[in-house]
Design a protein around this motif. Structure first.
Motif, mmCIF file in Angstrom:
data_model
loop_
_atom_site.group_PDB
_atom_site.id
_atom_site.type_symbol
_atom_site.label_atom_id
_atom_site.label_comp_id
_atom_site.label_asym_id
_atom_site.label_seq_id
_atom_site.Cartn_x
_atom_site.Cartn_y
_atom_site.Cartn_z
ATOM 1 N N ILE A 48 0.847 -1.198 0.000
ATOM 2 C CA ILE A 48 0.000 0.000 0.000
ATOM 3 C C ILE A 48 0.881 1.245 0.000
ATOM 4 C CG2 ILE A 48 -1.686 1.299 1.336
ATOM 5 C CD1 ILE A 48 -2.686 -1.376 2.412
ATOM 6 N N ILE A 86 -2.827 -1.776 -5.400
ATOM 7 C CA ILE A 86 -3.901 -1.411 -4.481
ATOM 8 C C ILE A 86 -3.630 -0.011 -3.956
ATOM 9 C CG2 ILE A 86 -5.099 -1.976 -2.342
ATOM 10 C CD1 ILE A 86 -4.192 -4.867 -2.738
ATOM 11 N N LYS A 92 -4.577 3.228 -1.541
ATOM 12 C CA LYS A 92 -5.256 3.759 -0.374
ATOM 13 C C LYS A 92 -4.837 5.211 -0.236
ATOM 14 C CE LYS A 92 -7.230 -0.076 0.956
ATOM 15 N NZ LYS A 92 -8.701 -0.235 0.970
#
Length: 648
Positions: free
Chosen positions: A6, A382, A384
């Protein structure tokens, strides 16, 4: 495709908003300088360590080690026969994709389109250029081409072009040509049937001036006339003009979707007949404001009305369902709950031969946010944080997406990872059956050129619907041109006009900067009429590749080509669905014109028959709604000309 860890929001924003603005100082930059003694007039550059190049041998070894997974034929190769073809076209870029590089949409490059423009049954090629003349090359047969741009009148040397589409807009039996540009007016050329073109833009109403990209012809209201969906990106340029007259891009062009005032909606034009078109976007409720580069037609619900899937380079894609030729309704949420965030290429096709259409979308812009080592290129990223930049990231996939049509009207199943369809820096999708086994394969044109590391094109063989297998090294697509991976990108005169350039700081004399090669678009067709499929590309700032297959020399090739002529339907048969039965298999293809990134061609449909010597039956569902059946056996190795039957 991307590292699975992340990323902190600040790191993402730093890369997007700072590093990309000065991208040739990022770790992905491969144009390191090697200065020679000052005053000799020669200061050259050589590439420093580039993981994209260094890992090519390892990639090839990995492919060769994977052949036990192949259930399909792969013992053939493509060879770049550009010198033999006679094609001398070279793509040229504006400075915003070169020595004044910024993360703007000029680095997206241009398309290549194919059609028989003069009625001799051979497929001709039109290369779109960013700076300088686009070129039309006549197919002379035997793999040879001749430049006929001047006599055809389609060069547009004074415009910064983007994409092109062939289509018979007046139903007179020849292919007309539409070319989009960056703020210099789009152009419609009428074909006289002999490959000579006349500019009829003024009377047509299609001379839109803006930041246009792809152009999709289809008959949305089924009145037998081809309409046009013009895809517009968004306002990414300033009023300043650069060398050659191009409009200089904003420094923050990559963040343009954050500025509502830079929105530039795409346009649906209805064909009124007589080569006249009218904007019907509002009345059809098709007012898409995505930062879009391309779109495609499809008919997922199989109701006979062509629908539109519209890409978004920076945000949610949109699927618009056609409501009986009157209006369009956004059905994205019902069918595609998550879409790629940075979509660039799209193709709808039946990958598993179950009779319905699936959808493949490539995502390039997600790959612009972080340097990724080659070993991680097949891992999804991913995100975030950075919600402002990514809007609603929970709605998005940061990578390619493959949507399997389960035949129940949706939602579709996203299965790109199990199919092996992740890759890095993807642009266009060209789909056809390159090994003629009855399973459609995928070519993904890829790479980012200056100032980034080398990226490979991906040729993915369809392993009988169990997955797609990397075969670019096995089949000779990579490494390209006998290992040539770089070329001179630009030169600087640090003693004169370029002395204020950032790469001239602390230097004197001339600097020559190298960069990686990279492909933007491609078209797959039988270039030399030997029965197998070849590939021609349009590169960024380089000459094309003319990749000729030797499949027909390695084994008997059984195939059927189908060329459609509409009568009650539009002449090209765009929107038709063709099914070819061989034994217990039914091969399904749609006539959609989508041949690659920024590229819409008119080509006969190609059906590989595998080991079958003949087709048992061919069925055509025409855009008019009529279904026509040709009973077999129909011997392989021929082009089947099907004219729409107008009998009641």
């Amino acid at each position: 495709m991307r590292h699975p860890s992340i990323i902190r929001a600040l790191a993402v924003l730093a890369l997007l908003w700072a590093s990309l603005a000065a991208a040739h100082h990022t770790p992905g930059h491969v144009a390191a300088r090697q200065d020679l003694p000052a005053g000799d007039g020669k200061v050259f550059t050589v590439p420093h360590e580039d993981p994209g190049i260094e890992t090519l041998p390892a990639r090839e070894r990995a492919e060769r080690a994977s052949v036990d997974k192949f259930q399909v034929f792969y013992d053939f190769r493509f060879t770049d026969k550009l010198p033999d073809s006679g094609i001398t076209f070279v793509h040229n870029i504006v400075d915003d994709a070169g020595k004044h590089y910024k993360a703007a949409h000029y680095d997206h490059g241009n398309g290549i389109v194919a059609a028989d423009v003069d009625g001799d049954a051979r497929t001709d090629l039109y290369f779109v250029n960013q700076r300088g003349s686009s070129e039309l090359w006549k197919n002379e047969g035997g793999g040879k081409f001749r430049n006929v741009t001047a006599q055809a009148g389609v060069g547009l040397a004074d415009r910064i072009a983007v994409s092109a589409s062939f289509a018979d807009v007046d139903n007179d039996g020849d292919q007309d040509l539409y070319v989009t540009t960056v703020r210099m007016g789009n152009v419609l050329f009428e074909n006289d049937g002999k490959g000579n073109f006349k500019d009829i833009t003024r009377q047509s109403g299609l001379g839109y001036v803006g930041h246009s990209s792809g152009a999709v012809f289809f008959d949305y209201d089924k009145d037998s006339r081809l309409d046009l969906f013009l895809v517009n990106v968004g306002k990414y340029t300033t009023e300043a003009r650069g060398e050659g007259g191009y409009y200089v891009a904003y420094e923050d062009a990559f963040q343009g979707h954050l500025f509502p005032e830079r929105t530039e909606k795409s346009v649906l034009y209805r064909n009124l007949g007589g080569n006249r078109f009218a904007d019907v976007s509002a009345q059809t409720h098709l007012q898409d404001g995505s930062w879009s580069g391309d779109a495609t037609i499809t008919d997922f619900n199989q109701d006979g009305w062509p629908d539109l899937y519209v890409l978004n380079m920076q945000g949610d894609n949109h699927y618009y369902e056609n409501q009986g030729g009157k209006t369009f309704v956004d059905k994205t949420a019902q069918l595609f709950p998550k879409t790629p965030w940075g979509a660039m290429g799209v193709k709808s096709f039946d990958y598993d031969n179950d009779g319905d259409f699936d959808l493949f979308v490539t995502d390039m812009h997600s790959d612009m946010v972080q340097d990724v080592i080659p070993q991680d290129e097949k891992i999804k990223f991913i995100f975030k944080g950075a919600e402002r930049f990514f809007a609603e990231p929970d709605n998005n996939i940061f990578g390619n997406a493959f949507y399997r049509n389960d035949g129940n009207g949706g939602p579709f199943s996203e299965i790109s990872v199990p199919l092996g369809l992740e890759n890095y820096w993807p642009w266009g999708v060209s789909v056809d059956d390159v090994n003629a086994d009855g399973w459609d394969d995928i070519l993904i044109t890829s790479s980012m050129n200056f100032p980034y590391r080398y990226g490979v094109n991906s040729l993915m063989l369809n392993n009988r619907a169990e997955g797609f297998l990397n075969s670019e090294f096995l089949l000779g697509i990579e490494p390209r041109r006998d290992g040539k991976t770089h070329k001179v990108w630009f030169t600087l005169d640090c003693d004169a006009k370029d002395k204020s350039h950032r790469d001239c700081q602390g230097r004197k004399g001339r600097i020559t900067v190298n960069s990686t090669l990279g492909t933007r678009s491609a078209v797959i067709f039988d270039l030399d009429d030997d029965g197998d499929l070849d590939i021609v590309t349009n590169e960024l700032h380089s000459e094309p590749q003319v990749l000729v297959s030797d499949l027909a020399q390695k084994r008997p090739v059984r195939f059927l080509k189908v060329r459609l002529t509409g009568k009650e339907s539009n002449r090209d048969g765009l929107g038709a669905v063709v099914k070819v039965r061989t034994g217990d298999r039914i091969l399904t293809k749609g006539m959609d014109g989508a041949s690659g990134y920024l590229s819409h061609s008119i080509l006969p449909l190609y059906f590989g028959l595998g080991d079958a010597a003949a087709a048992d039956r061919v069925e055509v569902r025409w855009p008019s709604g009529k279904t026509q059946v040709i009973e077999g056996p129909i011997a392989s190795g021929k082009t089947l000309e099907i004219a729409e039957d107008t009998a009641k």
